[in-house]
Design an enzyme around this catalytic site. Structure first.
Site, PDB file in Angstrom:
ATOM      1  N   ASP A  99       0.862  -1.170   0.000  1.00 42.44           N
ATOM      2  CA  ASP A  99       0.000   0.000   0.000  1.00 42.44           C
ATOM      3  C   ASP A  99       0.907   1.231   0.000  1.00 42.44           C
ATOM      4  OD1 ASP A  99      -2.517   1.476   0.461  1.00 42.44           O
ATOM      5  OD2 ASP A  99      -3.206  -0.440   1.260  1.00 42.44           O
ATOM      6  N   ASP A 203      -3.193   4.488  -2.341  1.00 46.70           N
ATOM      7  CA  ASP A 203      -4.298   4.965  -1.505  1.00 46.70           C
ATOM      8  C   ASP A 203      -4.807   6.337  -1.963  1.00 46.70           C
ATOM      9  OD1 ASP A 203      -5.753   4.463   1.063  1.00 46.70           O
ATOM     10  OD2 ASP A 203      -4.842   6.369   1.609  1.00 46.70           O
ATOM     11  N   GLU A 257      -6.537   3.612  -5.936  1.00 49.42           N
ATOM     12  CA  GLU A 257      -7.860   3.718  -5.334  1.00 49.42           C
ATOM     13  C   GLU A 257      -8.431   5.089  -5.695  1.00 49.42           C
ATOM     14  OE1 GLU A 257     -10.073   3.680  -0.999  1.00 49.42           O
ATOM     15  OE2 GLU A 257      -8.229   4.795  -1.344  1.00 49.42           O
ATOM     16  N   HIS A 330     -11.057  -3.675   3.327  1.00 49.38           N
ATOM     17  CA  HIS A 330     -11.093  -3.235   4.728  1.00 49.38           C
ATOM     18  C   HIS A 330     -11.953  -1.991   4.940  1.00 49.38           C
ATOM     19  CE1 HIS A 330      -8.288  -0.808   2.607  1.00 49.38           C
ATOM     20  NE2 HIS A 330      -8.219   0.040   3.617  1.00 49.38           N
ATOM     21  N   ASP A 331     -12.559  -1.474   3.867  1.00 50.64           N
ATOM     22  CA  ASP A 331     -13.354  -0.244   3.993  1.00 50.64           C
ATOM     23  C   ASP A 331     -14.857  -0.468   3.877  1.00 50.64           C
ATOM     24  OD1 ASP A 331     -11.177   1.467   4.342  1.00 50.64           O
ATOM     25  OD2 ASP A 331     -10.892   1.729   2.184  1.00 50.64           O
TER      26      ASP A 331
HETATM   27  C1  GLC Z   1      -8.340   4.795   1.796  1.00 53.86           C
HETATM   28  C2  GLC Z   1      -8.132   3.571   2.657  1.00 53.86           C
HETATM   29  C3  GLC Z   1      -8.834   3.780   3.957  1.00 53.86           C
HETATM   30  C4  GLC Z   1      -8.223   4.974   4.628  1.00 53.86           C
HETATM   31  C5  GLC Z   1      -8.265   6.199   3.724  1.00 53.86           C
HETATM   32  C6  GLC Z   1      -7.376   7.287   4.230  1.00 53.86           C
HETATM   33  O1  GLC Z   1      -9.676   4.974   1.460  1.00 53.86           O
HETATM   34  O2  GLC Z   1      -8.549   2.420   1.983  1.00 53.86           O
HETATM   35  O3  GLC Z   1      -8.782   2.657   4.779  1.00 53.86           O
HETATM   36  O4  GLC Z   1      -8.892   5.235   5.814  1.00 53.86           O
HETATM   37  O5  GLC Z   1      -7.828   5.910   2.421  1.00 53.86           O
HETATM   38  O6  GLC Z   1      -6.029   6.918   4.078  1.00 53.86           O
END
Ligand code: GLC
Ligand code: CA
Length: 558
Positions: A99, A203, A257, A330-331
């Site tokens: 990540d 991320d 992402e 995980h979100d």
């Molecule tokens: C992304 C991650 C998430 C995190 C956010 C801020 O969306 O997947 O878990 O809280 O970024 O870094």
């Protein structure tokens, strides 16, 4: 037709390290635990692991607030142990992606500690420091709200300035407009690539460029100002720079992402005929079939909405871009609770895997998804741990909802649902640890666990294995085209794939009642071979069949 490239054929297993497996008995998942389970991961038929952040972090957002980009957190092991995991993964033919969280650092990162020391500190411009408004300068520079925690600006008494945090207060936004920051990012990438990692999951990468002049944003309950950084003015420039200066020099892949991005916009970043800043992107629209914008605003599941999202990806990306297929991470809460049915947990979990992973795209599977782990039920809000849960609690309160009401919402929609420890056995602490785990175990571990699934030929786990094996052996699944049937049905999801003279028909029911299915024109089911399915029945009625609740079948025509 898409060009063949290795990353397109991957199935990736996501590890959220804190809850995967505890190897040293302190109740927190770690790399010792990962090492123990590499053979298990390999046995699924996946080709790669994506690690959610393993770096040093004060855990304001469980690793997504990094205080040292080059150091594995002592909670998870150390760099030497990571290297061992990497080598052992490679030995098994598993790639490893890390990540990369560079929209923000932790406020405990050395750069931020320096940057607070004074306006002339060389690190000051690593972040967005701005003077406040009003006579005493104690009004934030604009009306932006963070995604995670109140206003997006935090005042610093010593400097008498505000810093920007689009996420939590302890996640300070990096100033990517500063060339030095971009050099740092490139060096971090090189550090891990040189060690041997095979790529990155980046991320919230589409947020890294923020409008130079920061005007007020359109008022929203959270993330006001979003329109000024969601796809900021220099985003393509910066990502191209990372691509040319670093990524192109390695045989690696990157998945970005990108919240609130549609397929058309994704092409700007991933077009194979263009700069290809990213190889693929995690889009969110298929995850919004039971909610409005965010999981927290829950709505009844709408199959047509989900089908439209998938169809739109395939139509828009066809031959130019590449989808990232996922149902969990995980979100988000667990998918069987969302798009499936707990009364038919096993059937619907298998059906969901089939309808998603028989499509074209790189496969992502989240820990526990392969055994059909479910959401939890916590009895009170103080049992939750996530900054997002508590922020939403405040927002609900402001809107006049009671904590009791919000508790129900959180149990249903919180991302913490996916963060309970992986259920390995029915034994003590679910085989996750030898001591009380850092977070609640789902009490259903006695029934739902890896050990049980291993011993049951018909388990969800063994179905995932079959499915991934079929994918690997049949390029039609990866490279075939996509044509949908019965688009208007709110019970069935039916699509065909075509590749080199072969055809595949994927039929899935989202109903808990029997549904009649008739093969679309041009298909004679009797000439096809049923290659996957979640019921043993083969019976056909003429050129169709009565589908059992949540039944799925895949027919191959050669
Ligand atoms: C992304 C991650 C998430 C995190 C956010 C801020 O969306 O997947 O878990 O809280 O970024 O870094
Ligand atoms: Ca541990």
């Amino acid at each position: 037709m898409a060009n063949n490239q290795w990353y397109k054929e991957l199935a990736v297993y996501q590890i959220w390290p804190r809850s995967f497996k505890d190897g040293n008995g302190d109740g927190i998942g770690d790399l010792w635990g990962v090492l123990e389970e590499l053979d298990y991961i390999k046995s699924l038929g996946v080709d790669a692991i994506w690690f959610s952040p393993l770096y040093c972090s004060p855990n304001a957002d469980y690793g997504y607030d990094i205080s040292d980009y080059r150091k594995i957190s002592p909670e998870y092991g150390d760099n030497e142990l990571f290297k061992k995991v990497l080598d052992e993964a490679h030995k098994r033919g598993l790639k490893v992606i890390m990540d990369l969280v560079v929209n923000h650092t932790s406020d405990e990162h050395q750069w931020f500690i320096e940057s607070k020391k004074g306006k002339d500190n060389p690190y000051h411009d690593y972040y967005f420091w701005r003077d406040g408004k009003g006579k005493d300068g104690k009004k934030p520079p604009n009306n932006w709200l963070s995604v995670f925690e109140g206003g997006a600006w935090e005042y610093n008494e010593d400097l008498k300035q505000y810093y920007l945090h689009v996420f939590a207060k302890k996640q300070v936004d990096l100033n990517m407009d500063n060339p030095k920051v971009r050099e740092e990012v490139k060096e971090i990438m090189k550090f891990w690539l040189d060690m041997g990692v095979d790529g990155f999951r980046e991320d919230v990468i589409t947020f890294i460029s923020k409008a130079e002049v920061r005007p007020n944003g359109f008022p929203l309950p959270i993330c006001t100002g979003l329109e000024h950084y969601k796809k900021g003015p220099h985003i393509h420039e910066y990502l191209s720079e990372f691509r040319h200066d670093v990524l192109d020099k390695y045989d690696c892949f990157v998945v970005g992402e990108s919240p609130m991005t549609d397929a058309k916009t994704a092409l700007e970043f991933t077009d194979e005929h263009g700069d290809k800043e990213l190889d693929m992107m995690f889009l969110f629209d298929h995850m919004e079939a039971d909610c409005f914008m965010t999981d927290t605003i829950h709505l009844p599941f709408n199959l047509k909405k989900m089908k439209k999202a998938f169809a739109n990806w395939h139509k828009t990306l066809d031959g130019k871009g590449w989808p990232a297929l996922y149902l969990e991470n995980h979100d988000h809460p667990r998918i069987v609770d969302r798009y499936g049915d707990l009364n038919y947990r096993i059937e619907s979990a298998k059906m969901l895997a089939t309808m998603c992973y028989m499509q074209s795209g790189t496969v992502f599977i989240y820990q526990g998804q392969e055994i059909g782990m479910t959401n939890f039920h916590l009895d009170s809000l103080d049992q939750f741990k996530d900054v997002v849960t508590f922020n939403n609690q405040k927002i609900f309160k402001k809107l006049g909802f009671s904590d009791n009401f919000y508790l129900k919402v959180a149990n249903k929609t919180s991302r913490e649902n996916s963060r309970t420890p992986v259920q390995w056995t029915s034994g003590e602490y679910a085989g996750f640890s030898t001591t009380e785990p850092w977070f609640h175990l789902n009490p259903n571990y006695k029934q739902i666990n890896v050990e049980q699934a291993e011993n049951d030929e018909n388990s969800i786990l063994n179905y995932y294995r079959k499915l991934l094996k079929f994918r690997k052996e049949n390029p039609i699944v990866i490279y075939g085209d996509y044509k949908e049937h019965y688009k208007e049905s709110d019970k069935l999801y039916v699509y065909e794939r075509n590749y080199e003279g072969k055809r595949l028909l994927v039929i899935s029911s989202f109903s808990d009642k029997p549904v009649t299915f008739n093969a679309p024109e041009g298909f004679n089911l009797k000439n096809g071979k049923k290659v996957l399915g979640n019921y043993t029945t083969e019976k056909l009625t003429d050129n169709g069949f009565i589908m059992n609740p949540y039944e799925t079948r895949v027919y191959l025509f050669e």
